[in-house]
Motif scaffolding. Structure first.
Motif, PDB file in Angstrom:
ATOM      1  N   GLY A 196     -68.728  53.084 -26.231  1.00 29.09           N
ATOM      2  CA  GLY A 196     -70.055  53.396 -26.861  1.00 29.09           C
ATOM      3  C   GLY A 196     -70.227  54.943 -25.616  1.00 29.09           C
ATOM      4  N   ARG A 197     -69.586  54.933 -25.012  1.00 31.56           N
ATOM      5  CA  ARG A 197     -69.304  56.602 -24.859  1.00 31.56           C
ATOM      6  C   ARG A 197     -68.351  57.755 -24.611  1.00 31.56           C
ATOM      7  N   PHE A 198     -66.793  56.867 -24.704  1.00 27.29           N
ATOM      8  CA  PHE A 198     -65.446  57.708 -24.689  1.00 27.29           C
ATOM      9  C   PHE A 198     -65.192  57.101 -25.911  1.00 27.29           C
ATOM     10  N   THR A 199     -64.322  57.534 -26.850  1.00 29.73           N
ATOM     11  CA  THR A 199     -63.972  57.489 -27.735  1.00 29.73           C
ATOM     12  C   THR A 199     -62.327  58.575 -28.029  1.00 29.73           C
ATOM     13  N   ILE A 200     -61.259  57.479 -27.705  1.00 28.50           N
ATOM     14  CA  ILE A 200     -59.984  57.545 -27.737  1.00 28.50           C
ATOM     15  C   ILE A 200     -59.545  57.925 -29.578  1.00 28.50           C
ATOM     16  N   SER A 201     -58.070  59.155 -29.349  1.00 37.78           N
ATOM     17  CA  SER A 201     -57.898  59.159 -30.718  1.00 37.78           C
ATOM     18  C   SER A 201     -56.497  59.593 -30.491  1.00 37.78           C
ATOM     19  N   GLY A 202     -55.827  59.815 -31.494  1.00 33.35           N
ATOM     20  CA  GLY A 202     -54.366  60.492 -31.718  1.00 33.35           C
ATOM     21  C   GLY A 202     -54.418  61.274 -32.917  1.00 33.35           C
ATOM     22  N   ASP A 203     -53.023  62.233 -32.195  1.00 24.98           N
ATOM     23  CA  ASP A 203     -52.340  62.608 -33.508  1.00 24.98           C
ATOM     24  C   ASP A 203     -50.857  63.143 -33.843  1.00 24.98           C
ATOM     25  N   ASN A 204     -50.174  61.416 -35.055  1.00 28.48           N
ATOM     26  CA  ASN A 204     -49.474  61.743 -34.747  1.00 28.48           C
ATOM     27  C   ASN A 204     -48.066  62.642 -34.203  1.00 28.48           C
ATOM     28  N   GLY A 205     -48.557  63.628 -35.391  1.00 24.22           N
ATOM     29  CA  GLY A 205     -47.421  64.831 -35.395  1.00 24.22           C
ATOM     30  C   GLY A 205     -47.249  65.388 -34.512  1.00 24.22           C
TER      31      GLY A 205
END
Length: 119
Positions: free
Chosen positions: A65-74
């Motif tokens: 609820g406080r942290f968000t992980i995301s990714g950019d495969n490119g």
């Protein structure tokens, strides 16, 4: 061997935000997931969040609820957006990559980036 370079750490007041980045380079084959761990002074390293190459995310209860992980495969890069930071989030944050080449599994670590949250 996969090399990981983290950036984005720093000093922030409680309630503030920071965004960490981790870029992977080198033999980036067979990656299954990338994630973040942290280690506070005098404590063991603990899991924070990870993301699979398919986009599935997992979080430690303490950061949901406080942290968000995301990714950019490119760009072979992952990010950790940290909001509503608390003093107990103070730690060195390490990027980790897990994968498999043929029959061999691997797990590599970055050098870490310091996050300090002041009260």
């Amino acid at each position: 061997q996969v090399q990981l370079v983290e950036s984005g750490g720093g000093l922030v007041q409680a309630g503030g935000s920071l965004k960490l980045s981790c870029a992977a380079s080198g033999s980036i084959f067979g990656i299954n997931s990338m994630g973040w761990y942290r280690q506070a002074l005098g404590k063991q390293r603990e899991f924070v969040a990870d993301i699979t190459t398919g986009g599935t995310t997992n979080y430690a209860d303490s950061v949901k609820g406080r942290f968000t992980i995301s990714g950019d495969n490119g760009k072979n890069t992952i990010y950790l957006q940290m909001n509503s930071l608390k003093p107990e989030d103070t730690a060195v944050y390490y990027c980790n990559v897990k994968g498999r080449r043929m029959i061999t599994s691997y797990s590599n670590w970055g050098q870490g980036t310091q996050v300090t949250v002041s009260s």
